[in-house]
Design a protein around this motif. Structure first.
Motif, mmCIF file in Angstrom:
data_model
loop_
_atom_site.group_PDB
_atom_site.id
_atom_site.type_symbol
_atom_site.label_atom_id
_atom_site.label_comp_id
_atom_site.label_asym_id
_atom_site.label_seq_id
_atom_site.Cartn_x
_atom_site.Cartn_y
_atom_site.Cartn_z
ATOM 1 N N ALA A 31 29.130 45.661 20.149
ATOM 2 C CA ALA A 31 28.921 44.460 21.020
ATOM 3 C C ALA A 31 29.912 43.534 21.203
ATOM 4 C CB ALA A 31 27.501 43.899 20.898
ATOM 5 N N SER A 32 30.880 43.487 20.387
ATOM 6 C CA SER A 32 31.851 42.379 20.499
ATOM 7 C C SER A 32 32.957 42.531 21.613
ATOM 8 C CB SER A 32 32.819 42.384 18.900
ATOM 9 O OG SER A 32 33.561 43.539 18.835
ATOM 10 N N GLY A 33 32.907 43.789 22.117
ATOM 11 C CA GLY A 33 33.614 44.238 23.003
ATOM 12 C C GLY A 33 35.425 44.471 22.678
ATOM 13 N N ILE A 34 35.428 44.488 21.423
ATOM 14 C CA ILE A 34 36.925 44.375 20.678
ATOM 15 C C ILE A 34 37.136 46.157 20.807
ATOM 16 C CG2 ILE A 34 38.194 44.626 18.798
ATOM 17 C CD1 ILE A 34 36.858 42.061 17.846
ATOM 18 N N TYR A 35 38.320 46.393 21.396
ATOM 19 C CA TYR A 35 38.622 47.953 21.408
ATOM 20 C C TYR A 35 39.953 48.043 20.549
ATOM 21 C CZ TYR A 35 40.522 52.180 23.190
ATOM 22 O OH TYR A 35 41.111 53.512 23.322
ATOM 23 N N ILE A 36 40.120 48.744 19.725
ATOM 24 C CA ILE A 36 41.298 49.142 19.062
ATOM 25 C C ILE A 36 41.589 50.584 19.030
ATOM 26 C CG2 ILE A 36 42.572 48.821 16.808
ATOM 27 C CD1 ILE A 36 40.361 46.861 16.077
ATOM 28 N N ASP A 37 42.968 50.910 19.568
ATOM 29 C CA ASP A 37 43.100 52.346 19.674
ATOM 30 C C ASP A 37 44.163 52.809 18.879
ATOM 31 O OD1 ASP A 37 45.110 51.211 21.382
ATOM 32 O OD2 ASP A 37 44.843 52.709 22.892
ATOM 33 N N SER A 38 45.184 51.917 18.298
ATOM 34 C CA SER A 38 46.157 52.229 17.615
ATOM 35 C C SER A 38 45.878 52.607 16.201
ATOM 36 C CB SER A 38 47.376 50.755 17.463
ATOM 37 O OG SER A 38 46.557 49.846 16.776
ATOM 38 N N VAL A 39 46.786 53.441 15.915
ATOM 39 C CA VAL A 39 46.492 54.114 14.430
ATOM 40 C C VAL A 39 47.932 54.096 13.883
ATOM 41 C CG1 VAL A 39 45.652 56.252 13.244
ATOM 42 C CG2 VAL A 39 44.486 55.628 15.310
ATOM 43 N N GLN A 40 48.118 54.178 12.514
ATOM 44 C CA GLN A 40 49.254 54.222 12.002
ATOM 45 C C GLN A 40 50.483 55.191 12.430
ATOM 46 O OE1 GLN A 40 47.224 56.014 8.513
ATOM 47 N NE2 GLN A 40 49.357 55.800 7.617
ATOM 48 N N PHE A 41 51.523 54.871 12.386
ATOM 49 C CA PHE A 41 52.728 55.525 12.795
ATOM 50 C C PHE A 41 52.867 55.888 14.251
ATOM 51 C CE2 PHE A 41 51.803 57.412 8.453
ATOM 52 C CZ PHE A 41 52.968 56.845 7.590
ATOM 53 N N GLY A 42 52.260 54.944 15.012
ATOM 54 C CA GLY A 42 52.279 54.984 16.635
ATOM 55 C C GLY A 42 51.144 55.991 17.004
#
Length: 190
Positions: A31-42
């Motif tokens: 529900a925070s609306g935080i979206y993280i798509d990055s993972v290590q090594f690009g």
């Protein structure tokens, strides 16, 4: 008397829902609306399998990673660890039916591990791996959760849509799994 009956019925209804702390944590973070798509090594959540392989090939060509045991994982050696210990970090994408990367399956073990070397056992590695994952993926801390699917203690870290589970597999290996919760719980996506 009727009011007491209503109160008892309402209390019973709420107690039957049995929502775990984990489920509450997931719902709050989603529900925070935080979206993280990055993972290590690009690498990125949402990459296609083809893109994942192209990025892995480039990492290998640049000498940053190698193939892991049985070519089932990509291997990255973590150096400069406390007391000069080195860790092998294995990882590989988790893909859905459409070949979209929805997570990362990971293993950690000390290089030089042997059954008789008590300093290189997985119970010593678990906190080190958790610290490294927190460096790579900052945000919330790991918390202990109850999970009947894992025989050993399991810790979870959730930051927005990104969840990382970590637990000991055996004397040597620690397993971590990074998942995009938007794919695991699509009904919670805003």
């Amino acid at each position: 008397m009727l009011n007491r009956l209503y109160i008892v019925l309402i209390a019973l209804m709420f107690s039957c829902q049995n929502i775990s702390e984990y489920e509450i944590f997931v719902k709050e973070e989603m529900a925070s609306g935080i979206y993280i798509d990055s993972v290590q090594f690009g690498l990125e959540l949402g990459d296609t399998k083809k893109t994942f392989f192209a990025k892995a090939w480039k990492l290998n060509a640049d000498g940053k990673v190698t193939h892991g045991p049985n070519n089932e994982f990509i291997a990255y050696e973590i150096k400069n660890m406390p007391e000069g210990k080195r860790i092998n970090h294995l990882f590989y994408g988790i893909f859905n039916d459409n070949d979209i990367m929805t997570g990362l399956d990971m293993r950690f073990y000390f290089l030089g591990w042997a059954p008789w070397n008590k300093q290189l056992q997985s119970d010593k590695l678990l906190p080190v791996a958790m610290k490294k994952l927190t460096e790579w993926y900052p945000g919330n801390n790991f918390v202990l959760i109850e999970n009947e699917n894992f025989p050993n203690e399991t810790f979870v870290k959730i930051d927005g849509n990104r969840q990382i589970l970590i637990h000991i597999i055996d004397e040597k290996n620690v397993r971590a799994q990074l998942l995009d919760l938007r794919y695991k719980y699509p009904n919670l996506v805003n």
